[in-house]
Design an enzyme around this catalytic site. Structure first.
Site, PDB file in Angstrom:
ATOM      1  CD  GLU A 227     -93.017 -71.467   8.128  1.00  0.00           C
ATOM      2  OE1 GLU A 227     -91.954 -72.158   8.081  1.00  0.00           O
ATOM      3  OE2 GLU A 227     -93.581 -71.097   9.400  1.00  0.00           O
TER       4      GLU A 227
ATOM      5  CB  CYS B 149    -103.358 -73.664   9.320  1.00  0.00           C
ATOM      6  SG  CYS B 149    -103.157 -71.938  10.298  1.00  0.00           S
TER       7      CYS B 149
ATOM      8  CB  CYS C 131     -99.280 -61.496  19.459  1.00  0.00           C
ATOM      9  SG  CYS C 131    -100.930 -60.776  19.124  1.00  0.00           S
TER      10      CYS C 131
ATOM     11  CB  CYS D 201     -97.360 -64.678  17.876  1.00  0.00           C
ATOM     12  SG  CYS D 201     -97.548 -65.190  16.215  1.00  0.00           S
TER      13      CYS D 201
ATOM     14  CB  CYS E   8    -101.403 -72.100  18.164  1.00  0.00           C
ATOM     15  SG  CYS E   8    -102.116 -70.474  18.342  1.00  0.00           S
TER      16      CYS E   8
END
Length: 374
Positions: free
Chosen positions: A94, A107, A118, A121, A341
């Site tokens: 993506e 991005c 993490c 995430c 994010c």
């Protein structure tokens, strides 16, 4: 049968050497081919109208323009667009386009999945699948440029800024990311300014230093904690490279006068957002030319974290500012389409088995390449 050459990943000198030595062409042909690939975004050799039919046939026979298929487009109420691309071996990645008043930012993903683990995430929930090739990294940018132009965006290069903050850890794919960066910064390609390209990392100190010494781009460090104990729980990478080693690498970076690091600090309600955290954070980064971006955690289903209140974030910011830190609260874009994010992920069915993580980048590998950037 030999595999065709990945022509999109070739640096200018490599392309010229190959065309001259292998295809018997004049050196100026390399500049023409390079411009078609990296300025005009050609996806087929038949589009290269100023080349002879013979040369186009040679290129078709000997080489290949690696591309990505467009699988899905999602649009946010705030103007953000999330693109799902599919690689030639059917892996999905993506990329996120974010339009601002004075810049148009993409991005960019550097891996399929991520090995850093993490805890907050969604990409980490995929596990690590594989590194993206330089040509696959470039194809995200060239593809989005092409799609934006089809929608009426002005100019040959609608995108003005790039951030390597998508799926994956860019420094875990250091060689391929470095090759892609050199091509993006090349004056004969899209000619991005070094001031408009940012590489974000969760904290791989040796790779961070090697990138900074070889290529001048902006750097962002995902800190997200004010102590080793806290950071190791949130980010397993910290168990190998703790805060002291990471911040020592930050102090050694060859920053130019006026240049600053960005420290990203994702705030989790009741986890890393206390007054004590703010004071410890200020002490950690003291004497490092830097700014801090505070980011409210974007809630993800199934993950045990919450966003802090706006009041808590403002208090945190004020405490840092009182310690003479340059600090900003950064808003999130594309939450309604899971494009913010920590929200990028393509969760495959159980039959899909990720391959093992690659070994760490060798110290002997050369990142310097050729001087094609500004």
């Amino acid at each position: 049968m030999h595999e065709k050459l990945d022509i999109l990943a070739m640096q200018p000198s490599e392309l010229e050497h190959w065309l001259v030595s292998q295809l018997g062409q004049k050196p100026f042909r390399a500049r023409q081919v390079f411009a078609w690939l990296h300025q005009k975004g050609a996806t087929q050799f038949s589009q290269m109208s100023n080349l002879s039919k013979t040369l186009r046939e040679q290129l078709e026979e000997k080489s290949h323009i690696v591309g990505l298929g467009l699988d899905k487009v999602e649009r946010s109420a705030d103007g953000t667009i999330k693109y799902r691309f599919v690689t030639e071996d059917n892996r999905a990645i993506e990329s996120v386009y974010m339009p601002f008043e004075k810049r148009q930012t993409l991005c960019v993903s550097s891996q399929v999945g991520c090995a850093m683990g993490c805890k907050f995430c969604l990409t980490a929930q995929m596990g690590f699948v594989r590194n993206l090739k330089p040509s696959e990294i470039l194809s995200q940018i060239y593809g989005v440029n092409r799609l934006l132009k089809e929608e009426g965006a002005p100019g040959e290069r609608p995108l003005s800024n790039l951030v390597f903050m998508g799926m994956g850890e860019p420094l875990h794919n250091l060689m391929n990311v470095s090759k892609a960066l050199r091509l993006l910064l090349c004056k004969d390609g899209l000619n991005f300014s070094t001031r408009h390209v940012t590489v974000s990392t969760s904290g791989l100190p040796e790779a961070l230093l090697r990138l900074a010494q070889a290529i001048n781009v902006k750097l962002a460090i995902s800190l997200n904690a004010s102590s080793d104990a806290q950071r190791s729980q949130l980010m397993p990478v910290n168990r190998k490279w703790g805060l002291s080693k990471l911040l020592e690498a930050c102090r050694q970076l060859p920053l130019k006068p006026g240049q600053r690091l960005t420290f990203s600090y994702v705030m989790f309600g009741g986890v890393n957002d206390s007054d004590e955290d703010a004071l410890r954070l200020a002490a950690l980064i003291r004497k490092i030319p830097s700014k801090i971006n505070l980011i409210a955690y974007n809630a993800n289903d199934g993950l045990p974290f919450e966003s802090p209140s706006a009041e808590r974030m403002e208090r945190f910011r004020a405490l840092l500012e009182a310690q003479h830190c340059a600090v900003f609260i950064r808003g999130s874009r594309g939450r309604d389409i899971s494009a913010a994010c920590g929200q990028l992920a393509v969760l495959y069915p159980p039959a899909y088995t990720p391959i093992p993580s690659p070994p760490a980048t060798s110290e002997e590998e050369d990142l310097t390449g050729e001087a094609c950037q500004r």
